[in-house]
Design a protein around this motif. Sequence first.
Motif: not given
Length: 405
Positions: A321-343
Motif C-alpha cells: 500500500r505504501k509503495r503503491a500509494g493506494v489504500s486497499f485491502q486484499l478482499r477489495d481485489v475480489r470485488r474489483t474483478v467481479r465488477t470488471r467481469l460485469r463491465e
Amino acid sequence: MAVVKLTARNIATLPGQSDRRVDYVDAILPGFTLRVSPSGSRTFAVRYFLNGKVQRYTIGPTPPLSLAVARDLARRVLADVTKGADPQREKVAARQKRTQGLMTLGSLCERFLSEGKNKDNLPLRPSTLYNWHNIVKAEIEPAFGSRRPEEITRREVRTFVETIAEQRPYWANRVFELLRRVFSWAVESELLAASPCVGLKKPGGEKPRDRVLSSDEIRCVWAALGNGVFAEAVRLLFLTAARPREVLNARWAEVDLEDRFWRIPSARMKNREPHVVPLSKGAMAILERLGTPAASGEWLFPSPVGAGPLVAIAKQVHRIRKRAGVSFQLRDVRRTVRTRLREMGVSQDVSEAILSHAPPRIIRTYDRYQPVPEMSAALEAWSARLERIVAGEKRRAVVVPLARA
C-alpha cells in the motif's frame, strides 16, 4: 421438523442436510426426537414446553444408545415434566454444581475454541480460530476472563460491546458475535442454563465495503508488488478472484497443470462446497514461476519460516500500500474483478460462479449445470484485459460473448 416412526433400522439411515441440523419427531412418543447433524452424528433428545417456551433435553448419541433405551429414558423425562419439573434446568444445575469454582468465562472460551467446531459441528478454518483467539486475548479476557459466566448479565454485555462500538463498530460486532457463539455453545452443551446475549443485537452499524480499484490503481499496485512468493499470491488473486485465504493456503495437490484447473476442496471453501477455478494463461505463468511441487513442497505459497503456508501478511500488505500509494485491502481485489467481469459483459450467473457464490436453493435443486467453460472463457478474457491495464491501457468497456456450450 418431520414426524416419523423411529425404528431401530431407520435411526441410522434418516437423511441429514449439509448446511443445517435436522430433527425427526417420533410418531410413537411425541416429544422424543432424533437430531441428525451436518457431520452425520445422531443424538436422541426430548422437546417439551415449560412456561410457554420450548426446552430441549439431550439424552445421548446413537450409537451407543439403542432406540429402546433412549425411548424409555424419554418417557421418564416427559413424566417428570407432567409433574411440574424442568429436567433440563435441573441437569444444567447439577453440572454447574460439579464444576463450581472451576469455570470462568476465560476457561469457557478456551474450551469452546479447543473444540474448533462451527455452529454446524464442522471444523473451523484456521484463520477463524486465529482471529477468535486474538479477540479473547485482547477484549474478553481483560473484561470478563476471571468472572463466572452465569454471573455475567445482559446489561454488562451490552455496555461492554457498545463501548467498543463507539470507536470500532466493525470490531465490536466481531467481539459480540464470538461472545454470543460461546454462550450459545455453553447452553447447548449444558454447561449453562441461559445466555446473557439472547435478545441483544450487534452494537455497531456496518456499511458493506464497496471499494473497487480503478485501472490506474491496479497498475500502481501491480508495479508495487515486486518479486517473491507473496507478490505472486496477490497476482493470482487478481487473476482468479478467489478469497485471499483460499489462495494463500493453496496446495500443489489441488492444481491440475495439464487440464489447467485449480480444484479447491469443500473444507477450504466458505460455503463448504468444492470449487473449480479455470486457470488462464496469466495464472499458468505464475505457477510456472513458482516452480514445481518437488521444488517448493506442499504449498504454492510456503511460509519462509516453518512448514506451513504464508500466514502473517499484514506487514507485507502495508508495504505494498505504501509503495503503491493506494489504500486497499486484499478482499477489495475480489470485488474489483467481479465488477470488471460485469463491465466486460460476463453474465451474472457466470460471474457469481467464478466467485463461488451459491445460487438460491430452489435454483440449486433443479439446475445442476456448472458453467466451467464459460468461467474459463471469462477468466481468460479478464487475464488479457488485466495485462493491458498493467501495460498502461486506459479503461474501456469490452464485451465478451459467452454462449453456453
